[in-house]
Motif scaffolding. Structure first.
Motif, PDB file in Angstrom:
ATOM      1  N   GLN A  29       0.814  -1.174  -0.150  1.00 50.57           N
ATOM      2  CA  GLN A  29       0.043  -0.073  -0.034  1.00 50.57           C
ATOM      3  C   GLN A  29       0.753   1.225   0.039  1.00 50.57           C
ATOM      4  OE1 GLN A  29      -2.492  -1.111   3.479  1.00 50.57           O
ATOM      5  NE2 GLN A  29      -4.323  -1.635   2.093  1.00 50.57           N
ATOM      6  N   THR A  40      -4.235  -1.021  -8.149  1.00 48.27           N
ATOM      7  CA  THR A  40      -5.138  -1.784  -7.258  1.00 48.27           C
ATOM      8  C   THR A  40      -4.194  -3.184  -6.591  1.00 48.27           C
ATOM      9  OG1 THR A  40      -6.300  -2.812  -8.803  1.00 48.27           O
ATOM     10  CG2 THR A  40      -7.448  -1.064  -7.985  1.00 48.27           C
ATOM     11  N   ILE A  41      -4.672  -3.693  -5.620  1.00 53.60           N
ATOM     12  CA  ILE A  41      -3.987  -4.922  -5.185  1.00 53.60           C
ATOM     13  C   ILE A  41      -5.247  -5.964  -5.335  1.00 53.60           C
ATOM     14  CG2 ILE A  41      -3.368  -6.280  -2.904  1.00 53.60           C
ATOM     15  CD1 ILE A  41      -2.426  -3.162  -2.137  1.00 53.60           C
ATOM     16  N   GLU A  42      -4.736  -7.171  -6.025  1.00 52.43           N
ATOM     17  CA  GLU A  42      -5.489  -8.124  -6.025  1.00 52.43           C
ATOM     18  C   GLU A  42      -5.016  -9.417  -5.169  1.00 52.43           C
ATOM     19  OE1 GLU A  42      -6.699 -11.450  -9.663  1.00 52.43           O
ATOM     20  OE2 GLU A  42      -6.013  -9.489 -10.386  1.00 52.43           O
ATOM     21  N   PHE A  43      -6.181  -9.951  -4.304  1.00 52.62           N
ATOM     22  CA  PHE A  43      -5.779 -11.071  -3.642  1.00 52.62           C
ATOM     23  C   PHE A  43      -5.962 -12.447  -4.098  1.00 52.62           C
ATOM     24  CE2 PHE A  43      -6.586  -7.400  -0.698  1.00 52.62           C
ATOM     25  CZ  PHE A  43      -5.586  -7.397   0.216  1.00 52.62           C
ATOM     26  N   THR A  44      -5.278 -13.153  -4.259  1.00 56.35           N
ATOM     27  CA  THR A  44      -5.211 -14.665  -5.045  1.00 56.35           C
ATOM     28  C   THR A  44      -5.290 -15.598  -4.251  1.00 56.35           C
ATOM     29  OG1 THR A  44      -2.813 -14.691  -5.323  1.00 56.35           O
ATOM     30  CG2 THR A  44      -4.046 -13.507  -7.252  1.00 56.35           C
TER      31      THR A  44
END
Length: 97
Positions: A29, A40-44
């Motif tokens: 961040q 953006t942050i993508e949670f996988t």
């Protein structure tokens, strides 16, 4: 790291106290805010083999901080028994003391 190399004995494993854990999300961040606030942050989710935390010592290993308060000395174990080379080194060190 240099001190750990200087104070370690043959057969020892040195574990360095790196301070308080830092959340990767917080670092990401900060980088995004500094470089590209539109990103953006993508949670996988976790991938196979990934861990949420790391275990530094097994239940069979004993923690000793005999020289520096932030450097732990321990000896490897095999199936709950000290590694033969580590046990021999420990015996020699005890004989000298």
């Amino acid at each position: 790291v240099v001190q750990a190399g200087a104070i370690g004995e043959p057969g020892e494993v040195m574990v360095l106290d790196m301070g308080e854990p830092v959340k990767i999300l917080e670092i990401a961040q900060r980088l995004i805010n500094a470089l590209d606030p539109a990103a953006t942050i993508e949670f996988t989710g976790l991938r196979p083999g990934e861990k949420l935390h790391e275990v530094l010592l097994s239940d069979d290993e004993v923690e000793h901080r005999r020289v520096h308060p932030r450097i732990t000395h321990t000896r490897p174990t095999i199936n709950g028994a000290p590694d033969a080379a580590a046990a021999e080194s420990a015996a020699a060190a005890t004989a000298v003391e």
